[in-house]
Design a protein around this motif. Structure first.
Motif, short mmCIF file in Angstrom:
data_model
loop_
_atom_site.label_atom_id
_atom_site.label_comp_id
_atom_site.label_asym_id
_atom_site.label_seq_id
_atom_site.Cartn_x
_atom_site.Cartn_y
_atom_site.Cartn_z
N GLN A 98 0.21 -5.94 -0.33
CA GLN A 98 -0.83 -5.32 0.51
C GLN A 98 -0.31 -4.06 1.19
O GLN A 98 -1.06 -3.12 1.42
N SER A 99 0.99 -4.03 1.51
CA SER A 99 1.56 -2.84 2.14
C SER A 99 1.53 -1.64 1.23
O SER A 99 1.40 -0.50 1.67
N PHE A 100 1.64 -1.89 -0.12
CA PHE A 100 1.58 -0.76 -1.06
C PHE A 100 0.20 -0.11 -1.03
O PHE A 100 0.07 1.11 -1.10
N ASN A 101 -0.86 -0.89 -0.92
CA ASN A 101 -2.22 -0.33 -0.90
C ASN A 101 -2.53 0.39 0.40
O ASN A 101 -3.47 1.17 0.47
N SER A 102 -1.76 0.11 1.46
CA SER A 102 -2.05 0.73 2.76
C SER A 102 -1.36 2.08 2.95
O SER A 102 -1.65 2.77 3.91
N ILE A 103 -0.40 2.43 2.09
CA ILE A 103 0.30 3.71 2.27
C ILE A 103 -0.50 4.84 1.65
O ILE A 103 -1.46 4.62 0.93
#
Length: 582
Positions: free
Chosen positions: A18-23
């Protein structure tokens, strides 16, 4: 990290979290490029590296087995040599025959092992050559990666410049939004003015008819007085003719005229004394009226030329006009989007100039209460503004270290003076041909309005930044106020300090605190940080009076002003109050 089936570990950055989609998208692109590089440059050779490692392991095992077999062969040979030298029986010969077979089998095994070892050496050589080629390919890939990193750095620099351009465009959009809001406010003010225009016209017509009636009554009264004067004259002529025939009487018409003239002269002197007493400046002693004038701090005050009206500017973004005698509110001037820092009436009292922290100055029509000009061009807060000679030119000083001269007939700036330090206040001298400005760097600078050049710089005349400059009745003297808690009188002809005013109870608490000089030049006054007002004698330099406990304790006095006729004194503070003194 991702584990392969062959046991080799390759660094792969996960894209499913999920952190990858937020950057940011550009960061996601970099991560994808790194994963692709790992797939091409690392995982493609993992099988070769695994085979090489297996062969090396097998080679070590064969070497160990070969060493063991060599030791066994050596032991058997030694045993064989010992058996050849001794005499043996037929049974012994059979045992030797069996051992010979065992040795032959072991030698065959050794031969096979040597062949395997030779093959292993050959395979190792092939693997070594393959490893060298892989190293060459790895170097090529590293060089390619360096070039990609250089390209990535170039893209990053382009991205940084794009972000700077984006921020600059955002600032421009914000500025345009502010200007649009200002225009909307002006349009709203014009619309409201238009709505009230008809009622004002009706009111003015009524006032005009009332004035006309009063004028007619006044003329009738003057005509009646003229008729009475003519009647009195005729009576006096008749009395003189009668007194001519009286010889023994000492009193005649000439004596009567002389007595009347002396009486009139004495009355005139008394009237002149009264007028002189009325024009002497008021020394404030007690509060006549205290009222909340604005919704926020009162930053500036100014009287018009006849002293019948004064204006106040506040951090609530408005300018208000007040009746000087009754302190009743007359009108509110709107349009600014930030705090009003200074106000100034035009010489003909038709317009009022207000400077603001929204990097602009505005000109309002006093009678109509609507804006006439919005002067934009400064890139910093505009702390001060004054009318020059006449009512068609103004000068403004700003935090952006510039002084601008404006032509109101054309509505634009016709000269910009770079003054090297933030300008807190200024005053025009010599009928508008010279400007004196006070700055944050403790200096007073004099400028030629025609050329824009510096005439004189009085450096470090104070030990703190200069908060205000005002002119006395004598055009050759100016008064400065500073954060070093002193006021000074400067002669603009010699540029010398004539008087310094200070008191242990006076503390200047604001960068825009305005001092005031009485119209007759006898007193100077300034507000303190504790809510008190200090008044000094301008001739002796001594403290004349300190007034406290009227403004709220601890509420800094932002400004004070005398009426041009000297009969009124007002002050404003940070608690929204204006005090009228008597």
């Amino acid at each position: 990290m991702q584990q392969n089936n062959n046991g080799y570990t390759a660094p792969i950055i996960s894209t499913a979290s999920q952190s990858f989609n937020s950057i940011a998208s550009w960061k996601q692109s970099i991560v994808n490029q790194l994963n692709q590089r790992n797939t091409v440059q690392t995982n493609a050779f993992s099988e070769i590296i695994k085979v090489y490692n297996d062969l090396m392991k097998r080679e070590r095992q064969l070497q160990e087995r070969n060493t063991i077999y060599e030791k066994e062969i050596l032991a058997l040979r030694n045993e064989k040599r010992g058996e050849k030298g001794a005499s043996t029986s037929s049974s012994s010969s059979g045992s030797v025959s069996n051992r010979g077979k065992t040795i032959e089998e072991l030698e065959n095994k050794i031969y096979k092992l040597q062949e395997d070892l030779t093959l292993s050496y050959k395979t190792s050589a092939d693997n070594a050559s393959s490893l060298l080629s892989l190293n060459d390919k790895n170097k090529d890939l590293q060089n390619e990666m360096v070039s990609k990193e250089i390209e990535l750095e170039r893209v990053r620099s382009m991205l940084t410049s794009s972000e700077d351009s984006y921020k600059r465009l955002e600032a421009i959009i914000e500025e345009k939004t502010t200007v649009t809001q200002i225009l909307k406010d002006e349009l709203s003010a014009l619309q409201s003015e238009f709505l009230h225009n008809e009622s004002k016209v009706i009111k003015l017509e009524q006032e005009n008819s009332e004035l006309l009636e009063r004028w007619i009554r006044k003329k009738n009264e003057e005509a009646s007085k003229m008729n009475e004067a003519n009647d009195f004259y005729h009576k006096m002529v008749e009395q003189r003719e009668q007194f001519v025939h009286i010889k023994n009487d000492d009193i005649n018409i000439n004596n009567i005229s002389t007595m009347d003239v002396d009486a009139e002269i004495q009355n005139g002197r008394n009237l002149l004394d009264k007028q002189l007493n009325m024009t002497s400046s008021l020394l404030p002693s007690k509060s006549r009226k205290k009222f909340a004038a604005h919704q926020s701090e009162v930053y500036c005050l100014a009287f018009n030329s006849n002293g019948q009206m004064f204006a106040s500017g506040s951090s609530d973004k408005s300018v208000k006009l007040w009746d000087a005698l009754s302190c009743t509110h007359k009108t509110t001037l709107l349009g600014a989007s930030q705090s009003i820092m200074s106000v100034n009436f035009s010489p003909n009292d038709e317009h009022i100039l207000g400077t603001s922290n929204d990097n602009s100055a505005r000109l309002w029509n006093v009678e109509l209460g609507r804006p006439r000009h919005t002067l934009t061009g400064h890139i910093g807060k505009v702390y001060t503004g004054k009318f020059m000679l006449g009512s068609d030119k103004v000068v403004t000083g700003s935090h952006d270290r510039t002084i601008k001269l404006w032509d109101l007939q054309k509505g634009y700036c016709n000269r910009t003076i770079f003054c090297f330090s933030s300008c807190n206040d200024l005053v025009t001298l010599n009928t508008g041909s010279l400007i004196a400005s006070g700055h944050v760097d403790h200096s007073v600078r004099f400028w030629d309005c025609n050329s824009g050049e510096s005439v004189r710089v009085l450096e470090a005349i104070h030990e703190g930044q200069i908060t205000s400059i005002c002119q006395s009745l004598d055009p050759n003297l100016i008064l400065t106020n500073s954060r070093d808690h002193t006021l000074k009188i400067i002669d603009v002809r010699t540029y010398l300090t004539l008087k310094t005013f200070k008191d242990q109870d006076y503390r200047n608490g604001l960068n825009w605190s305005r001092a005031s000089w009485s119209p007759d030049g006898k007193y100077v006054a300034a507000g303190s940080i504790d809510g008190s007002i200090c008044v000094w004698n301008a001739l002796s330099g001594k403290t004349e009076k300190i007034i406290s406990k009227v403004h709220n304790i601890g509420s800094s006095i932002c400004c004070c002003a005398w009426s041009p006729l000297g009969y009124s004194f007002i002050s404003g503070d940070k608690d929204k109050n204006i005090v009228q003194w008597e």
